[in-house]
Design a protein around this motif. Structure first.
Motif, PDB file in Angstrom:
ATOM      1  N   ILE A 153      -2.480  -2.303   5.599  1.00 28.86           N
ATOM      2  CA  ILE A 153      -3.421  -2.151   4.490  1.00 28.86           C
ATOM      3  C   ILE A 153      -2.903  -1.193   3.417  1.00 28.86           C
ATOM      4  O   ILE A 153      -3.407  -1.176   2.296  1.00 28.86           O
ATOM      5  N   ILE A 154      -1.929  -0.357   3.763  1.00 24.14           N
ATOM      6  CA  ILE A 154      -1.255   0.510   2.796  1.00 24.14           C
ATOM      7  C   ILE A 154       0.241   0.446   3.098  1.00 24.14           C
ATOM      8  O   ILE A 154       0.634   0.541   4.265  1.00 24.14           O
ATOM      9  N   GLY A 155       1.058   0.292   2.073  1.00 25.99           N
ATOM     10  CA  GLY A 155       2.499   0.201   2.297  1.00 25.99           C
ATOM     11  C   GLY A 155       3.326   1.079   1.402  1.00 25.99           C
ATOM     12  O   GLY A 155       4.559   0.952   1.370  1.00 25.99           O
ATOM     13  N   ASP A 156       2.675   1.993   0.669  1.00 24.45           N
ATOM     14  CA  ASP A 156       3.423   2.749  -0.333  1.00 24.45           C
ATOM     15  C   ASP A 156       3.110   4.242  -0.308  1.00 24.45           C
ATOM     16  O   ASP A 156       3.058   4.892  -1.361  1.00 24.45           O
ATOM     17  N   LEU A 157       2.901   4.801   0.882  1.00 24.16           N
ATOM     18  CA  LEU A 157       2.810   6.265   0.952  1.00 24.16           C
ATOM     19  C   LEU A 157       4.160   6.860   0.569  1.00 24.16           C
ATOM     20  O   LEU A 157       5.192   6.193   0.665  1.00 24.16           O
ATOM     21  N   PRO A 158       4.202   8.126   0.142  1.00 15.43           N
ATOM     22  CA  PRO A 158       5.463   8.700  -0.341  1.00 15.43           C
ATOM     23  C   PRO A 158       6.522   8.809   0.746  1.00 15.43           C
ATOM     24  O   PRO A 158       6.211   8.851   1.942  1.00 15.43           O
ATOM     25  N   ASP A 159       7.792   8.846   0.315  1.00 16.51           N
ATOM     26  CA  ASP A 159       8.875   9.156   1.249  1.00 16.51           C
ATOM     27  C   ASP A 159       8.634  10.545   1.835  1.00 16.51           C
ATOM     28  O   ASP A 159       7.925  11.376   1.265  1.00 16.51           O
ATOM     29  N   SER A 160       9.300  10.813   2.966  1.00 15.96           N
ATOM     30  CA  SER A 160       8.857  11.940   3.779  1.00 15.96           C
ATOM     31  C   SER A 160       9.653  13.225   3.635  1.00 15.96           C
ATOM     32  O   SER A 160       9.096  14.285   3.439  1.00 15.96           O
ATOM     33  N   ASP A 173     -18.243  10.460   5.556  1.00 15.45           N
ATOM     34  CA  ASP A 173     -18.579   9.588   4.441  1.00 15.45           C
ATOM     35  C   ASP A 173     -17.998   8.186   4.604  1.00 15.45           C
ATOM     36  O   ASP A 173     -18.135   7.347   3.715  1.00 15.45           O
ATOM     37  N   GLY A 174     -17.333   7.927   5.743  1.00 14.09           N
ATOM     38  CA  GLY A 174     -16.771   6.608   5.989  1.00 14.09           C
ATOM     39  C   GLY A 174     -15.432   6.356   5.344  1.00 14.09           C
ATOM     40  O   GLY A 174     -14.878   5.258   5.470  1.00 14.09           O
ATOM     41  N   MET A 175     -14.874   7.354   4.668  1.00 12.55           N
ATOM     42  CA  MET A 175     -13.587   7.199   3.992  1.00 12.55           C
ATOM     43  C   MET A 175     -12.458   7.679   4.913  1.00 12.55           C
ATOM     44  O   MET A 175     -12.654   8.521   5.798  1.00 12.55           O
ATOM     45  N   ARG A 199      -7.554  10.605   0.064  1.00 11.03           N
ATOM     46  CA  ARG A 199      -8.833   9.990   0.433  1.00 11.03           C
ATOM     47  C   ARG A 199      -8.772   8.516   0.048  1.00 11.03           C
ATOM     48  O   ARG A 199      -8.585   8.185  -1.122  1.00 11.03           O
ATOM     49  N   ALA A 200      -8.899   7.627   1.038  1.00 12.49           N
ATOM     50  CA  ALA A 200      -8.723   6.199   0.792  1.00 12.49           C
ATOM     51  C   ALA A 200      -9.930   5.415   1.288  1.00 12.49           C
ATOM     52  O   ALA A 200     -10.627   5.830   2.230  1.00 12.49           O
ATOM     53  N   THR A 201     -10.164   4.277   0.664  1.00 13.77           N
ATOM     54  CA  THR A 201     -11.180   3.362   1.181  1.00 13.77           C
ATOM     55  C   THR A 201     -10.672   2.752   2.478  1.00 13.77           C
ATOM     56  O   THR A 201      -9.460   2.631   2.683  1.00 13.77           O
ATOM     57  N   PRO A 202     -11.566   2.338   3.387  1.00 19.42           N
ATOM     58  CA  PRO A 202     -11.118   1.822   4.685  1.00 19.42           C
ATOM     59  C   PRO A 202     -10.225   0.597   4.597  1.00 19.42           C
ATOM     60  O   PRO A 202      -9.448   0.342   5.525  1.00 19.42           O
ATOM     61  N   ASP A 203     -10.316  -0.169   3.484  1.00 22.78           N
ATOM     62  CA  ASP A 203      -9.432  -1.324   3.328  1.00 22.78           C
ATOM     63  C   ASP A 203      -8.091  -0.956   2.701  1.00 22.78           C
ATOM     64  O   ASP A 203      -7.217  -1.817   2.553  1.00 22.78           O
TER      65      ASP A 203
END
Length: 598
Positions: A153-160, A173-175, A199-203
């Motif tokens: 659902i996410i593929g572009d978090l920063p390099d580490s 809050d469900g996030m 902070r991300a939406t569940p999708d």
């Protein structure tokens, strides 16, 4: 009382000298000598004799829940009691069960997922979420605890870089909250999402920076009484045996927590230089000091507020955290579980709870605590990534048990998320009321025209060139860019900048994305809705109808004296009564399909 730097210079028991002045990005007269140590206690086996020497408060017991797991890292427990543990070096997730309730895993672990650099785990609505360095996956939990197919659902978090170990948890809050560590010990990050909590939406379709200036906050959780978010941040290395303390911070939306230029209660790191001409004092003024510190270099990992009902009542409302252990201190610190005492929602102290993993006078260790979770029966489960043991800490005494296992209240997090949402565009608010008008144009797009891809966050994300009419009597100009078609943040603020000199009536394409600009000199760029500073390009969800982006120019009769961390509402409050004229240019953007990677 001596500053942190003065204290660091006093330590003489170390094995390495570092003079940091020669490494500073800009000369500022700094000259500090720091004594530091590299000391890594040798690993030994987790024998029954050593395990028997572990120390916990009276009435508690410790025993292995599972052994031989390898590089066991983060633990998550489902409502059904399934225990999941990630293994970073093996790149997988294991499932463990205790069906007979004897406090030990019944059978050999079952591999339920395999992804390179698997680390953080979270569970919500009978789904397991897994985060690697750059991706977040989700899968249904089956009746037997195994997983359905993983969906990214996410593929572009920063390099580490130095801190690749992403962790995440669902808030009240469900996030979905995701911690992204820094790439370094102390540096100016080129990607604003490093050294943050997101902070991300569940999708996974929308995310923002919730808090920044956090070197590596692996451990975070919500106070079960107040609903407020607390986190333990890793201190800067190589400042001496006693510096920097590990930080307990109250994490709030939009707040900055000092790293890389400020640490602890406000001590200044000597080597770094803020970009854009900001001073370290200005950086300190806009940063939040730690609430409580703990022994330097102890390396805090997973943190959990106690949610069970099997510990004594006096533990209700407290939190626990694992301390993986130091390499930059002698004597060694960490290698333990600590208890964080809270009273009326506020932390009072951090103290050892489970100790004894350091042996032979601190020269060896047989566990490095990482994962921590509350099991279904109320015991604590701790994962060791050195010898691959999960330890179970249970209460066997007779004290009255904790009884409050209520859900965490969502009010605190929702109030932060809803701040300044559902308000009119800046041009329609009373703070910008004016009789004058300004004509605005851009070489990138016409009025109501489509904004080119390169100006969106799906591509280069470069700011477009803008031009406007000069306004007689203006002392400065300001820019606001908002999207009223966005969701869930409506309107979404894409850009807020002020103190543009009165002599400047145009801006070139591709301005720097930082707090303060050096060209044009002294322009300040506040916090937008993404949590970054500067221009944040259009990024509507793929398939949405075209969104409308309002570029608004305000002419002011003065410069504004507000910090660069200010958001749109703080800017508008300061600008109220000073607006001579205003104008807008509207562009549109639609992303019909996911673009190829650049």
């Amino acid at each position: 009382m001596k500053s942190g730097l003065a204290r660091a210079a006093m330590f003489a028991a170390a094995s390495m000298w570092i003079t940091t002045a020669a490494q500073a990005q800009q000369g500022d007269g700094t000259e500090v000598q720091i004594t530091t140590t590299v000391f890594k206690p040798n690993k030994v086996g987790a024998t029954s004799d050593r395990i028997g020497e572990l120390k916990v408060p009276e009435g508690f017991s410790v025993q292995p829940f599972a052994q031989g797991l390898g590089n066991s890292r983060i633990i998550a427990v489902s409502d059904q009691g399934f225990v999941y543990v990630s293994r970073r070096e093996e790149g997988d997730v294991l499932l463990l069960k205790d069906d007979d309730g004897d406090g030990r895993a019944d059978k050999a672990p079952v591999q339920v997922a395999a992804r390179a650099q698997a680390h953080g785990l979270a569970i919500k609505d009978n789904k397991l979420y897994l985060v690697t360095v750059k991706e977040v996956f989700v899968a249904e939990i089956k009746k037997d605890g195994t997983l359905g197919p993983l969906e990214m659902i996410i593929g572009d978090l920063p390099d580490s870089g130095q801190h690749p170990n992403r962790v995440m948890a669902f808030g009240p809050d469900g996030m979905l909250y995701i911690s992204v560590g820094s790439t370094c010990n102390a540096c100016n990050e080129s990607n604003a999402e490093n050294a943050t909590v997101l902070r991300a939406t569940p999708d996974g379709k929308s995310r923002t920076i919730f808090a920044s200036g956090l070197r590596n906050t692996i451990g975070f959780d919500w106070n079960r009484e107040t609903g407020e978010l607390w986190g333990l941040d890793h201190g800067i290395d190589l400042l001496g045996d006693e510096i920097q303390p590990e930080e307990l911070n109250k994490l709030e939306q939009g707040k900055q927590y000092g790293w890389p230029h400020v640490y602890g209660e406000g001590d200044i790191y000597p080597q770094s230089t803020p970009i854009g001409g900001l001073t370290k004092q200005q950086w300190r003024d806009q940063s939040q000091p730690m609430v409580i510190g703990y022994t330097a270099h102890a390396a805090p990992m997973q943190m959990k507020f106690y949610s069970g009902t099997s510990f004594p009542a006096q533990y209700a409302g407290d939190a626990f955290a694992t301390m993986r252990g130091s390499w930059n201190r002698n004597p060694a610190s960490g290698y333990e579980i600590v208890r964080i005492r809270f009273e009326n929602g506020a932390p009072k102290s951090i103290e050892p709870f489970l100790t004894g993993f350091l042996t032979d006078g601190g020269k060896t260790h047989f566990a490095r605590p990482v994962g921590l979770a509350v099991a279904k029966d109320g015991s604590l489960l701790m994962a060791d990534d050195a010898n691959g043991v999960i330890y179970r800490v249970a209460y066997t005494g007779n004290d009255q048990k904790a009884t409050d296992s209520r859900a965490v209240p969502a009010d605190a997090m929702k109030a932060q998320a809803d701040k300044a949402v559902g308000v009119p565009l800046a041009k329609d608010r009373p703070e910008t009321e004016s009789k004058g008008t300004i004509k605005i144009s851009s070489t990138a797009f016409a009025t109501s025209g489509a904004i080119p891809l390169k100006h969106s966050e799906y591509a280069g994300g470069v700011s477009p060139a803008l031009r406007w009419e000069s306004v007689p009597g203006a002392a400065s100009y300001a820019i606001l860019m908002e999207d009223p078609d966005s969701h869930p943040i409506k309107p979404f603020v894409h850009w807020v900048a002020w103190n543009i000199p009165d002599s400047v009536t145009s801006l070139p394409e591709g301005l720097q994305e930082q707090l303060r600009l050096v060209e044009p000199e002294g322009v300040l760029q506040g916090r937008n809705s993404s949590g970054t500073h500067g221009y944040f390009g259009p990024k509507p969800p793929v398939g949405d109808p075209a969104h409308h982006y309002h570029f608004q120019i305000l002419a002011l009769d003065s410069m504004l004296d507000i910090p660069p961390t200010s958001d749109r509402d703080a800017f508008l409050a300061a600008a109220s009564g000073h607006v001579l004229a205003r104008g807008e240019l509207v562009g549109t953007y639609q992303q019909k399909i996911e673009p190829p990677k650049q």
